[in-house]
Design a protein around this motif. Structure first.
Motif, PDB file in Angstrom:
ATOM      1  N   THR A   1      25.891  -7.939   2.035  1.00  0.00           N
ATOM      2  CA  THR A   1      25.528  -6.821   2.907  1.00  0.00           C
ATOM      3  C   THR A   1      24.374  -6.029   2.319  1.00  0.00           C
ATOM      4  N   LEU A   2      24.398  -5.832   1.000  1.00  0.00           N
ATOM      5  CA  LEU A   2      23.286  -5.159   0.330  1.00  0.00           C
ATOM      6  C   LEU A   2      21.994  -5.952   0.519  1.00  0.00           C
ATOM      7  N   LEU A   3      22.058  -7.273   0.359  1.00  0.00           N
ATOM      8  CA  LEU A   3      20.870  -8.110   0.567  1.00  0.00           C
ATOM      9  C   LEU A   3      20.369  -7.964   1.998  1.00  0.00           C
ATOM     10  N   ASP A   4      21.278  -7.960   2.945  1.00  0.00           N
ATOM     11  CA  ASP A   4      20.923  -7.793   4.355  1.00  0.00           C
ATOM     12  C   ASP A   4      20.172  -6.470   4.556  1.00  0.00           C
ATOM     13  N   ASP A   5      20.661  -5.414   3.929  1.00  0.00           N
ATOM     14  CA  ASP A   5      20.006  -4.106   4.031  1.00  0.00           C
ATOM     15  C   ASP A   5      18.595  -4.137   3.440  1.00  0.00           C
ATOM     16  N   ILE A   6      18.455  -4.774   2.279  1.00  0.00           N
ATOM     17  CA  ILE A   6      17.131  -4.855   1.653  1.00  0.00           C
ATOM     18  C   ILE A   6      16.161  -5.579   2.568  1.00  0.00           C
ATOM     19  N   LEU A   7      16.591  -6.700   3.100  1.00  0.00           N
ATOM     20  CA  LEU A   7      15.730  -7.500   3.968  1.00  0.00           C
ATOM     21  C   LEU A   7      15.301  -6.732   5.210  1.00  0.00           C
ATOM     22  N   ILE A   8      16.222  -5.997   5.813  1.00  0.00           N
ATOM     23  CA  ILE A   8      15.946  -5.339   7.090  1.00  0.00           C
ATOM     24  C   ILE A   8      15.310  -3.968   6.923  1.00  0.00           C
ATOM     25  N   PHE A   9      15.840  -3.149   6.016  1.00  0.00           N
ATOM     26  CA  PHE A   9      15.414  -1.754   5.922  1.00  0.00           C
ATOM     27  C   PHE A   9      14.396  -1.471   4.821  1.00  0.00           C
ATOM     28  N   SER A  10      14.421  -2.244   3.751  1.00  0.00           N
ATOM     29  CA  SER A  10      13.546  -1.914   2.615  1.00  0.00           C
ATOM     30  C   SER A  10      12.972  -3.173   1.976  1.00  0.00           C
ATOM     31  N   PRO A  11      12.205  -3.957   2.752  1.00  0.00           N
ATOM     32  CA  PRO A  11      11.658  -5.207   2.213  1.00  0.00           C
ATOM     33  C   PRO A  11      10.743  -5.008   1.022  1.00  0.00           C
ATOM     34  N   GLY A  12      10.238  -3.765   0.838  1.00  0.00           N
ATOM     35  CA  GLY A  12       9.435  -3.513  -0.348  1.00  0.00           C
ATOM     36  C   GLY A  12      10.199  -3.684  -1.645  1.00  0.00           C
ATOM     37  N   ALA A  13      11.552  -3.707  -1.561  1.00  0.00           N
ATOM     38  CA  ALA A  13      12.384  -3.901  -2.754  1.00  0.00           C
ATOM     39  C   ALA A  13      12.673  -5.372  -3.031  1.00  0.00           C
ATOM     40  N   LEU A  14      12.041  -6.274  -2.273  1.00  0.00           N
ATOM     41  CA  LEU A  14      12.289  -7.711  -2.460  1.00  0.00           C
ATOM     42  C   LEU A  14      11.563  -8.275  -3.675  1.00  0.00           C
TER      43      LEU A  14
ATOM     44  N   ILE B   1       5.365   2.982   8.189  1.00  0.00           N
ATOM     45  CA  ILE B   1       6.339   1.940   7.878  1.00  0.00           C
ATOM     46  C   ILE B   1       7.087   1.560   9.153  1.00  0.00           C
ATOM     47  N   LYS B   2       7.209   0.256   9.406  1.00  0.00           N
ATOM     48  CA  LYS B   2       7.961  -0.225  10.563  1.00  0.00           C
ATOM     49  C   LYS B   2       9.372  -0.649  10.141  1.00  0.00           C
ATOM     50  N   TYR B   3      10.343  -0.358  10.995  1.00  0.00           N
ATOM     51  CA  TYR B   3      11.692  -0.877  10.808  1.00  0.00           C
ATOM     52  C   TYR B   3      12.341  -1.061  12.178  1.00  0.00           C
ATOM     53  N   PRO B   4      13.299  -1.975  12.286  1.00  0.00           N
ATOM     54  CA  PRO B   4      13.950  -2.194  13.584  1.00  0.00           C
ATOM     55  C   PRO B   4      14.860  -1.022  13.931  1.00  0.00           C
ATOM     56  N   THR B   5      14.973  -0.736  15.212  1.00  0.00           N
ATOM     57  CA  THR B   5      15.815   0.387  15.635  1.00  0.00           C
ATOM     58  C   THR B   5      17.100  -0.066  16.308  1.00  0.00           C
ATOM     59  N   TYR B   6      17.293  -1.382  16.420  1.00  0.00           N
ATOM     60  CA  TYR B   6      18.539  -1.884  17.011  1.00  0.00           C
ATOM     61  C   TYR B   6      18.963  -3.155  16.284  1.00  0.00           C
ATOM     62  N   GLY B   7      20.261  -3.250  15.995  1.00  0.00           N
ATOM     63  CA  GLY B   7      20.784  -4.445  15.347  1.00  0.00           C
ATOM     64  C   GLY B   7      22.231  -4.687  15.724  1.00  0.00           C
ATOM     65  N   GLU B   8      22.674  -5.919  15.539  1.00  0.00           N
ATOM     66  CA  GLU B   8      24.053  -6.286  15.840  1.00  0.00           C
ATOM     67  C   GLU B   8      24.669  -7.007  14.650  1.00  0.00           C
TER      68      GLU B   8
ATOM     69  N   GLY C   1       0.799  -1.217   0.000  1.00  0.00           N
ATOM     70  CA  GLY C   1       0.000   0.000   0.000  1.00  0.00           C
ATOM     71  C   GLY C   1       0.835   1.272   0.000  1.00  0.00           C
ATOM     72  N   LYS C   2       2.161   1.102   0.022  1.00  0.00           N
ATOM     73  CA  LYS C   2       3.087   2.242  -0.017  1.00  0.00           C
ATOM     74  C   LYS C   2       3.824   2.250  -1.363  1.00  0.00           C
ATOM     75  N   PRO C   3       4.445   3.377  -1.739  1.00  0.00           N
ATOM     76  CA  PRO C   3       5.200   3.416  -2.999  1.00  0.00           C
ATOM     77  C   PRO C   3       6.322   2.372  -3.017  1.00  0.00           C
ATOM     78  N   LYS C   4       6.572   1.799  -4.180  1.00  0.00           N
ATOM     79  CA  LYS C   4       7.685   0.863  -4.330  1.00  0.00           C
ATOM     80  C   LYS C   4       8.994   1.578  -4.004  1.00  0.00           C
ATOM     81  N   VAL C   5       9.920   0.852  -3.403  1.00  0.00           N
ATOM     82  CA  VAL C   5      11.167   1.455  -2.939  1.00  0.00           C
ATOM     83  C   VAL C   5      12.211   1.441  -4.050  1.00  0.00           C
TER      84      VAL C   5
END
Length: 283
Positions: A161-174, A247-254, A71-75
């Motif tokens: 690392t790019l895949l990790d970013d997509i999964l965590i921060f911008s899943p709309g780009a999956l 939009i939800k995203y995690p605020t802490y990661g390791e 329901g949001k614009p594609k990333v």
């Protein structure tokens, strides 16, 4: 004695100017690279709909609905601001850091800028994935390269690392033909990404609500204290989701290396802000 003090002050001032210049120079280089891809990245107006995600595994569909991507614009691109701490080795001290990064998804690109200080020594660095090539440069006192890595293993590491970013921060780009899937269990899927003849994969873990809680891969290499690459399991657990503009995203990661002798947590990050489909450099 006064002469010694004056000379010392002059030397300190000169070092301050040199260090400041080095920092400004790398930041300008970062901004210049970002601008190239911002100018190529058109703002997305197309809305992500359920029909676009129906071919994804059920677990991933649930995740996209959980974070509010449907329901949001594609990333097309993102900007992420980070603060936290990192270690350069198991026995090394923690370093306070601030980082900023941009990801672009038409032509997979990741540009990451970091600055920190350890034992009074300022460090700056840039980590990137551009046109299938990974690169990492870190300078001490903005002058001396302590890390300067390129090559096939860096290409692989930068892509995962790019895949990790997509999964965590911008899943709309999956929803991308370069990304494929295998279901593993009710709460785990295996994700593959392919770009410029390089293919890597990761296991993606979700909780019962549908939130992504961890990404694990065997496709990254740890550079040990002797400068040698070692194939080591790597994971990035995340938590503490918050909602911003729907939009939800995690605020802490390791960031964790899973060594034979035990886990080595080398990064603890607070995700300060995530912005989608930006048009200009975020100040």
């Amino acid at each position: 004695m006064d002469k010694v003090i004056r000379i010392t002050i002059i030397i300190v001032f000169i070092l301050f100017v040199i260090i400041s210049y080095g920092k400004i120079k790398m930041k300008k280089e970062y901004d210049k690279k970002v601008l190239v891809y911002l100018n190529k990245s058109k703002r997305s107006e197309e809305i992500l709909k359920m029909e676009h995600i129906k071919k994804l595994p059920i677990q991933v569909q649930k995740y996209l609905n959980y974070v509010g991507a449907v329901g949001k614009p594609k990333v097309r691109n993102i900007n992420v601001s980070i603060s936290g701490e990192m270690k350069q080795g198991i026995n090394k001290p923690w370093m306070q850091v601030k980082a900023n990064q941009y990801n672009f998804y038409k032509d997979y690109t990741r540009i990451f800028y970091i600055q920190g200080r350890v034992m009074g020594m300022p460090l700056i660095g840039m980590d990137s994935y551009i046109k299938g090539k990974g690169s990492m440069v870190i300078k001490a006192a903005s002058l001396f390269k302590v890390v300067d890595e390129i090559g096939e293993k860096m290409n692989q590491a930068a892509l995962i690392t790019l895949l990790d970013d997509i999964l965590i921060f911008s899943p709309g780009a999956l929803i991308d033909d370069r990304i494929t899937w295998e279901s593993v269990s009710d709460n785990v899927v295996k994700c593959f990404i392919e770009d410029h003849n390089n293919k890597v994969s990761a296991y993606v873990h979700f909780n019962e609500e549908g939130a992504l809680i961890n990404v694990e891969t065997n496709d990254r290499y740890l550079i040990d204290e002797d400068g040698l690459y070692k194939n080591v399991k790597w994971s990035t657990p995340v938590k503490n989701y918050k909602e911003v503009n729907g939009i939800k995203y995690p605020t802490y990661g390791e960031g964790i290396w899973h060594l034979k002798d035990g886990d080595f947590t080398y990064a603890k990050f607070n995700i300060e802000n995530v912005q989608y489909n930006v048009r200009n450099i975020v100040k």
